[in-house]
Design a protein around this motif. Structure first.
Motif, short mmCIF file in Angstrom:
data_model
loop_
_atom_site.label_atom_id
_atom_site.label_comp_id
_atom_site.label_asym_id
_atom_site.label_seq_id
_atom_site.Cartn_x
_atom_site.Cartn_y
_atom_site.Cartn_z
N ASP A 1 -49.49 78.61 -68.85
CA ASP A 1 -50.66 78.00 -69.51
C ASP A 1 -51.96 78.32 -68.77
O ASP A 1 -53.00 78.60 -69.39
CB ASP A 1 -50.53 76.47 -69.55
N HIS B 1 -46.42 73.20 -60.33
CA HIS B 1 -45.46 72.13 -60.07
C HIS B 1 -45.50 71.67 -58.63
O HIS B 1 -45.87 72.43 -57.73
CB HIS B 1 -44.05 72.57 -60.45
N THR C 1 -44.28 72.72 -78.90
CA THR C 1 -43.33 72.36 -77.83
C THR C 1 -43.35 70.86 -77.59
O THR C 1 -42.32 70.24 -77.35
CB THR C 1 -43.65 73.12 -76.53
N SER D 1 -47.20 77.24 -64.34
CA SER D 1 -47.12 77.46 -65.79
C SER D 1 -47.98 78.64 -66.24
O SER D 1 -49.10 78.85 -65.74
CB SER D 1 -47.56 76.20 -66.53
N LYS E 1 -50.09 67.61 -66.89
CA LYS E 1 -49.04 66.60 -66.91
C LYS E 1 -48.86 65.97 -65.54
O LYS E 1 -48.95 66.65 -64.52
CB LYS E 1 -47.73 67.22 -67.38
N THR F 1 -39.96 70.87 -67.17
CA THR F 1 -40.91 69.97 -67.84
C THR F 1 -40.21 69.07 -68.87
O THR F 1 -40.38 67.85 -68.81
CB THR F 1 -42.06 70.80 -68.45
N PHE G 1 -53.50 62.20 -66.92
CA PHE G 1 -52.45 61.99 -67.91
C PHE G 1 -52.18 60.50 -68.16
O PHE G 1 -53.02 59.84 -68.72
CB PHE G 1 -51.19 62.76 -67.47
N GLY H 1 -40.98 67.77 -76.11
CA GLY H 1 -41.79 66.83 -75.33
C GLY H 1 -41.54 65.37 -75.65
O GLY H 1 -41.86 64.50 -74.85
N GLY I 1 -50.98 67.19 -72.36
CA GLY I 1 -51.34 67.66 -71.02
C GLY I 1 -50.91 69.11 -70.91
O GLY I 1 -49.87 69.49 -71.44
N THR J 1 -45.47 76.78 -76.64
CA THR J 1 -46.10 76.01 -75.55
C THR J 1 -47.62 76.18 -75.66
O THR J 1 -48.12 76.90 -76.54
CB THR J 1 -45.68 76.55 -74.18
N VAL J 2 -48.32 75.58 -74.73
CA VAL J 2 -49.78 75.76 -74.69
C VAL J 2 -50.10 77.26 -74.59
O VAL J 2 -50.97 77.76 -75.31
CB VAL J 2 -50.39 74.96 -73.52
N LYS K 1 -38.01 77.03 -76.58
CA LYS K 1 -39.34 76.75 -76.04
C LYS K 1 -39.97 78.12 -75.75
O LYS K 1 -39.48 78.87 -74.92
CB LYS K 1 -39.19 75.92 -74.76
N GLU L 1 -49.95 72.48 -80.85
CA GLU L 1 -48.72 73.17 -80.40
C GLU L 1 -47.46 72.49 -80.93
O GLU L 1 -47.50 71.36 -81.41
CB GLU L 1 -48.69 73.20 -78.87
N1 PSU Z 1 -47.81 68.20 -72.64
C1 PSU Z 1 -47.10 67.15 -73.13
N2 PSU Z 1 -45.84 67.39 -73.55
C2 PSU Z 1 -45.29 68.66 -73.52
C3 PSU Z 1 -46.04 69.74 -73.02
C4 PSU Z 1 -47.29 69.45 -72.58
O1 PSU Z 1 -47.61 66.04 -73.18
O2 PSU Z 1 -44.15 68.82 -73.95
C5 PSU Z 1 -45.49 71.16 -73.03
C6 PSU Z 1 -46.63 72.13 -73.41
O3 PSU Z 1 -46.17 72.92 -74.48
C7 PSU Z 1 -46.85 72.98 -72.18
C8 PSU Z 1 -45.47 73.02 -71.61
O4 PSU Z 1 -47.38 74.24 -72.46
O5 PSU Z 1 -45.01 71.66 -71.78
C9 PSU Z 1 -45.48 73.50 -70.17
O6 PSU Z 1 -44.21 73.91 -69.81
P1 PSU Z 1 -43.99 74.67 -68.42
O7 PSU Z 1 -44.30 73.65 -67.38
O8 PSU Z 1 -42.53 75.06 -68.45
O9 PSU Z 1 -44.91 75.84 -68.40
#
Ligand code: PSU
Ligand code: MN
Length: 306
Positions: free
Chosen positions: A138, A126, A23, A136, A155, A259, A185, A28, A121, A101-102, A82, A21
């Motif tokens: 994800d 959250h 992001t 997420s 994470k 995040t 993590f 990150g 991660g 993102t993932v 993002k 990925e």
């Molecule tokens: N894991 C990391 N660093 C990151 C992320 C994950 O170690 O930056 C990113 C991934 O791209 C994941 C995103 O999909 O954070 C999740 O964001 P959110 O919590 O806004 O869904």
């Protein structure tokens, strides 16, 4: 979609490809460690027998397999969005740049025919989600697309118990790699059980194959704990994360900014230690993920020849 030649050739021959990925690069980690990490991860994937495919959106075009120059650009360019699933059509229509993102990377991987994906991660539920409803995307993409994600758990900023509950609801198969519990993590073990503890890439590959052959839709999560020598102590990290979460709350940080804010703040509060751990755990995931992809590709080719 632009698929690079090396990735295309590997996919046509049924060889192992690993999705990565962007992001984690753009949002990150700080520059230039983000670029160094992305290149180290690609190198580690190659050393373990697979072809890396780092993904992102460049000028509105989804790219499967960026060049080193493009990775550098994702690391330093300001204002890269993002991009989660909901953002994909907006960034494509506006011909913008987007770090996936993932969730968005799972979608691109599935489109390209790549079945194994490595990250640090995943996103999840959250802390305080009972108020914020921050869960997420994800987890839902993992629930619906046939991609195996190798990570060091969710994470550390998340609520792991609730994250595992949503994964179960979504029908995601959760495996650990050579560890008794779900990875935590920065801190190795979480104490939460997984659906199966796996001891080898072949064992994971056989579970992926069984899920595909059945067939069952949806993903598999492989939680691979951070190497012992790089892990940070539980109590120390718990306090730092709690402080960072409180600060985000106080500052009114919401939605997709949560995040990146927390990851950055944790790097500051640990004096850079969490960044080193984050880099080591992603590289370790790249090693195991590539080996799983190689084993799975061999099983699939074997199956065809029979
Ligand atoms: N894991 C990391 N660093 C990151 C992320 C994950 O170690 O930056 C990113 C991934 O791209 C994941 C995103 O999909 O954070 C999740 O964001 P959110 O919590 O806004 O869904
Ligand atoms: Mn969110």
């Amino acid at each position: 979609m632009r698929v690079n030649q090396e990735v295309k050739a590997a996919l046509e021959k049924g060889e192992a490809v690993v999705a990565l990925e962007s992001t984690i690069i753009s949002h990150g980690m700080p520059y230039p460690r983000n670029v160094e990490t992305a290149l180290l991860v690609e190198k580690t994937v190659r050393e373990n027998g697979a072809v890396p495919a780092t993904m992102g959106i460049i000028g509105g075009e989804p790219v499967i397999g960026m060049s080193p120059d493009e990775i550098e650009e994702f690391g330093k360019r300001k204002g890269i969005a993002k991009v989660s699933k909901r953002d994909l059509p907006i960034v494509i229509a506006a011909k913008e740049w987007g770090a996936t993102t993932v969730s968005a990377t799972i979608l691109l991987a599935q489109r390209a025919g790549i079945e194994v994906f490595v990250t640090g991660g995943i996103g999840g539920v959250h802390r305080g989600a009972e108020e914020s409803w921050d869960v997420s995307r994800d987890l839902y993409e993992l629930g619906s697309e046939p991609v195996t994600v190798v990570c060091a758990g969710a994470k550390a900023i998340l609520d792991i118990a609730k994250t595992l509950e949503v994964l179960e609801t979504q029908g995601v198969t959760v495996l650990s790699y050579r560890s008794p519990t779900f990875a935590n993590f920065y801190c190795r073990e979480s104490g939460f059980p997984v659906d199966r503890v796996c001891q080898s890439p072949e064992e994971v590959a056989s579970i992926i194959k069984a899920k595909r052959d059945f067939p069952l839709t949806g993903g598999i999560l492989v939680a691979n704990p951070c190497p012992e020598k790089d892990a940070l102590p539980h109590d120390y990290m718990d306090k730092i994360i709690a402080d960072a979460v409180k600060e985000a709350d106080r500052k009114g940080i919401k939605g997709k900014d949560v995040t990146p804010f927390l990851l950055k703040r944790i790097v500051e509060l640990t004096g850079g230690k969490s960044l080193e751990t984050n880099i080591r755990l992603v590289a370790n995931n790249a090693k195991i993920g590539a080996r799983i992809a190689v084993s799975y590709a061999a099983m699939r080719r074997g199956g065809k020849d029979l």
